[in-house]
Structure formats: structure tokens, C-alpha cells
Motif scaffolding. Structure first.
Motif, PDB file in Angstrom:
ATOM      1  N   ASN A  49      39.069 -16.123  -6.172  1.00  0.00           N
ATOM      2  CA  ASN A  49      39.678 -17.730  -5.584  1.00  0.00           C
ATOM      3  C   ASN A  49      38.531 -18.412  -5.176  1.00  0.00           C
ATOM      4  O   ASN A  49      38.177 -18.260  -4.178  1.00  0.00           O
ATOM      5  N   ARG A  50      37.939 -19.313  -5.932  1.00  0.00           N
ATOM      6  CA  ARG A  50      37.057 -20.193  -5.610  1.00  0.00           C
ATOM      7  C   ARG A  50      37.273 -20.760  -4.263  1.00  0.00           C
ATOM      8  O   ARG A  50      36.314 -21.208  -3.409  1.00  0.00           O
ATOM      9  N   TRP A  51      38.572 -21.408  -4.284  1.00  0.00           N
ATOM     10  CA  TRP A  51      38.839 -22.349  -3.059  1.00  0.00           C
ATOM     11  C   TRP A  51      38.841 -21.543  -1.701  1.00  0.00           C
ATOM     12  O   TRP A  51      38.595 -22.170  -0.910  1.00  0.00           O
ATOM     13  N   PHE A  55      36.443 -21.937   1.274  1.00  0.00           N
ATOM     14  CA  PHE A  55      37.005 -22.436   2.511  1.00  0.00           C
ATOM     15  C   PHE A  55      36.650 -21.348   3.889  1.00  0.00           C
ATOM     16  O   PHE A  55      36.302 -21.777   4.752  1.00  0.00           O
ATOM     17  N   GLY A  56      36.392 -19.911   3.312  1.00  0.00           N
ATOM     18  CA  GLY A  56      35.930 -19.053   4.283  1.00  0.00           C
ATOM     19  C   GLY A  56      34.684 -19.428   4.860  1.00  0.00           C
ATOM     20  O   GLY A  56      34.227 -19.366   5.746  1.00  0.00           O
ATOM     21  N   VAL A  57      33.824 -19.953   3.783  1.00  0.00           N
ATOM     22  CA  VAL A  57      32.279 -20.009   4.092  1.00  0.00           C
ATOM     23  C   VAL A  57      32.098 -21.078   5.062  1.00  0.00           C
ATOM     24  O   VAL A  57      31.468 -21.368   5.812  1.00  0.00           O
ATOM     25  N   PHE A  99      34.321 -10.950   9.578  1.00  0.00           N
ATOM     26  CA  PHE A  99      35.768 -10.869   8.936  1.00  0.00           C
ATOM     27  C   PHE A  99      36.403 -11.917   8.193  1.00  0.00           C
ATOM     28  O   PHE A  99      37.023 -11.794   7.388  1.00  0.00           O
ATOM     29  N   LEU A 100      35.796 -13.159   8.446  1.00  0.00           N
ATOM     30  CA  LEU A 100      36.184 -14.414   8.159  1.00  0.00           C
ATOM     31  C   LEU A 100      35.692 -14.396   6.648  1.00  0.00           C
ATOM     32  O   LEU A 100      36.688 -14.542   5.497  1.00  0.00           O
ATOM     33  N   LEU A 101      34.792 -13.699   6.289  1.00  0.00           N
ATOM     34  CA  LEU A 101      34.071 -13.716   4.877  1.00  0.00           C
ATOM     35  C   LEU A 101      34.613 -12.413   4.335  1.00  0.00           C
ATOM     36  O   LEU A 101      35.004 -12.377   3.128  1.00  0.00           O
ATOM     37  N   PHE A 154      43.856  -9.141  -2.430  1.00  0.00           N
ATOM     38  CA  PHE A 154      44.054 -10.219  -1.417  1.00  0.00           C
ATOM     39  C   PHE A 154      43.571 -11.554  -1.722  1.00  0.00           C
ATOM     40  O   PHE A 154      44.226 -12.241  -1.249  1.00  0.00           O
ATOM     41  N   ASN A 155      42.652 -11.630  -2.056  1.00  0.00           N
ATOM     42  CA  ASN A 155      42.067 -13.002  -2.523  1.00  0.00           C
ATOM     43  C   ASN A 155      42.427 -13.721  -3.597  1.00  0.00           C
ATOM     44  O   ASN A 155      42.635 -14.906  -3.699  1.00  0.00           O
ATOM     45  N   LEU A 156      43.264 -13.043  -4.362  1.00  0.00           N
ATOM     46  CA  LEU A 156      44.054 -13.588  -5.703  1.00  0.00           C
ATOM     47  C   LEU A 156      45.559 -13.452  -5.380  1.00  0.00           C
ATOM     48  O   LEU A 156      46.360 -13.212  -6.545  1.00  0.00           O
TER      49      LEU A 156
END
Length: 226
Positions: A49-51, A55-57, A99-101, A154-156
Motif C-alpha cells: 500500500n503506497r499510501w 505515511f510511515g516514512v 517499528f514505524l517502518l 498487514f500493509n494491505l
């Protein structure tokens, strides 16, 4: 031959290695091909999920800037930096970035080399392509095996915004997985792995490099301001 201005589109598939669209416009034939051989037999392609990843970055950036400002202040201050400050700067912030990444960027799905790899927060599942029976996208991308097991990323996953928009990201990723499976089916080797495996996915190298880099930066800045 169709008349000038007429349009015709059809799916093109050459030995399961390439797919695309053939368009005929005004008597001129244009073929747009997407090479699937790289993912069916060669290197892997990452789907995420690119969004969420972006956002994480973006969230990591202010943490990094705050760490940099604090590190420079401690290095510039007279006297020796307190031990708790050294370890706080060298451990807390790198673990936070990690953790955020992990939750946004490092969780993804990879396709290629005869497998579908699902990388979640702390686990990695490798599914042989020939063991995948279907892929669903509504509410989250789920890879379903022939034995009935369901694996998600998790990301999708699902979200309210995604549901209101019709899950465009999930549909895109599910479609790419299905296209890859179709290309693999027509070009798969005589023998391939048929067992689903799960292992740890911790990105320890990234964490270790972040901690080492943070500690080294403080040390070098102390020398520079000494």
C-alpha cells in the motif's frame, strides 16, 4: 482492416511470458506489452500500500530531525554526555524508526521466483505459486491456498477510507498476483516446492545499522565540537 479512427483492443499473451494490449487505431497497430517473465522466473516484485508506506516514512522524518537536533545539542554542550542520554539517543529513536517502518514499509507481498511471499510485522510466509488457489481483495488482500489456508498482509488490510474508495490498492495488488500466477502456470518448472513455510521477519540488519549509526553520529559530533 478497420476504418480510420476505429479502435480495437484485445489481450495479448505469448507463451505465458508477456501480456499486454493490442490497439488498432487508424490502421496503425500498437502493442503495449508487460513483461511477466521477470516475476515468473526471475526477480521478485514488491506489492504494498503506497499510501501507508509513504505515511510511515513521513512520520519517521520528524522523529529523525528531533533526534538529530538533540544529538547535536548534546554533542555541543560542555562536559561529558550523561550515560543515560547516550543510550536513549542510540536505542529509543532507532527502535522507534524501526517499528514505524515495520508497520508501514517493510510489510508487503512479493511475487516472483515461483513463490508468493507475505511479509508481516514479525513473520514471513513463503507460499509456492502452484499452491495458491485464489486471491481476494475486499476488506484486505488474502491469499488462499489449495488446502484452504488463508494468509493476509498487514500493509494491505482493510480500512474505512479504502472501503469508501472501493479498495483500489487492494484490487491492484490482487490483480497483479493473479496475473503472475497465470504467467507462472504456463511456464512453471517440472519440479517446484510445494510446502508453505513461515519464518521470522525482524529486519534486524536495519535495526542494528540504525543503532550503530545513531551511536556513531553522537561520537563523531562530540569529536567535531570538542
Amino acid at each position: 482492416m478497420p476504418a480510420s479512427g476505429a479502435h480495437e483492443a484485445q489481450r495479448v499473451d505469448s507463451q505465458g511470458l508477456c501480456s499486454g494490449v493490442r490497439c488498432i487505431c487508424g490502421g496503425v497497430e500498437l502493442i503495449y506489452m508487460t513483461n511477466l517473465k521477470d516475476t515468473s522466473l526471475g526477480r521478485r516484485k514488491t506489492l504494498r500500500n503506497r499510501w501507508t508506506a509513504s505515511f510511515g516514512v513521513l512520520v519517521v522524518i520528524p522523529f529523525f530531525l528531533f533526534w538529530l537536533a538533540w544529538t547535536m545539542e548534546e554533542a555541543h554542550a560542555p562536559g561529558e554526555v550523561e550515560r543515560w542520554t547516550v543510550w536513549f539517543l542510540a536505542i529509543f529513536f532507532p527502535v522507534t524508526w524501526w517499528f514505524l517502518l515495520k508497520a508501514s514499509f517493510f510489510t508487503n507481498i512479493q511475487i516472483g521466483e515461483g513463490v508468493v511471499v507475505i511479509r508481516n510485522l514479525f513473520s514471513k510466509t513463503v507460499i509456492p505459486a502452484e499452491q495458491v488457489s485464489s486471491v481476494t481483495w475486499e476488506g484486505g488482500v488474502d491469499v488462499i491456498t489449495r488446502s484452504g489456508e488463508k494468509y493476509w498482509c498487514f500493509n494491505l488490510g482493510g480500512s474505512l477510507i479504502g472501503a469508501l474508495a472501493g479498495y483500489p490498492t487492494n484490487r491492484r495488488c490482487a490483480r497483479e498476483i493473479e496475473d503472475y500466477l497465470e504467467s507462472f502456470e504456463s511456464s512453471k518448472p517440472a519440479q517446484s516446492e510445494d510446502r508453505v513455510t513461515t519464518s521470522l521477519h525482524l529486519n534486524i540488519l536495519f535495526l542494528a545499522c540504525s543503532v550503530l549509526g545513531a551511536r556513531s553520529a553522537l561520537f563523531l559530533l562530540e569529536l567535531a565540537f570538542a
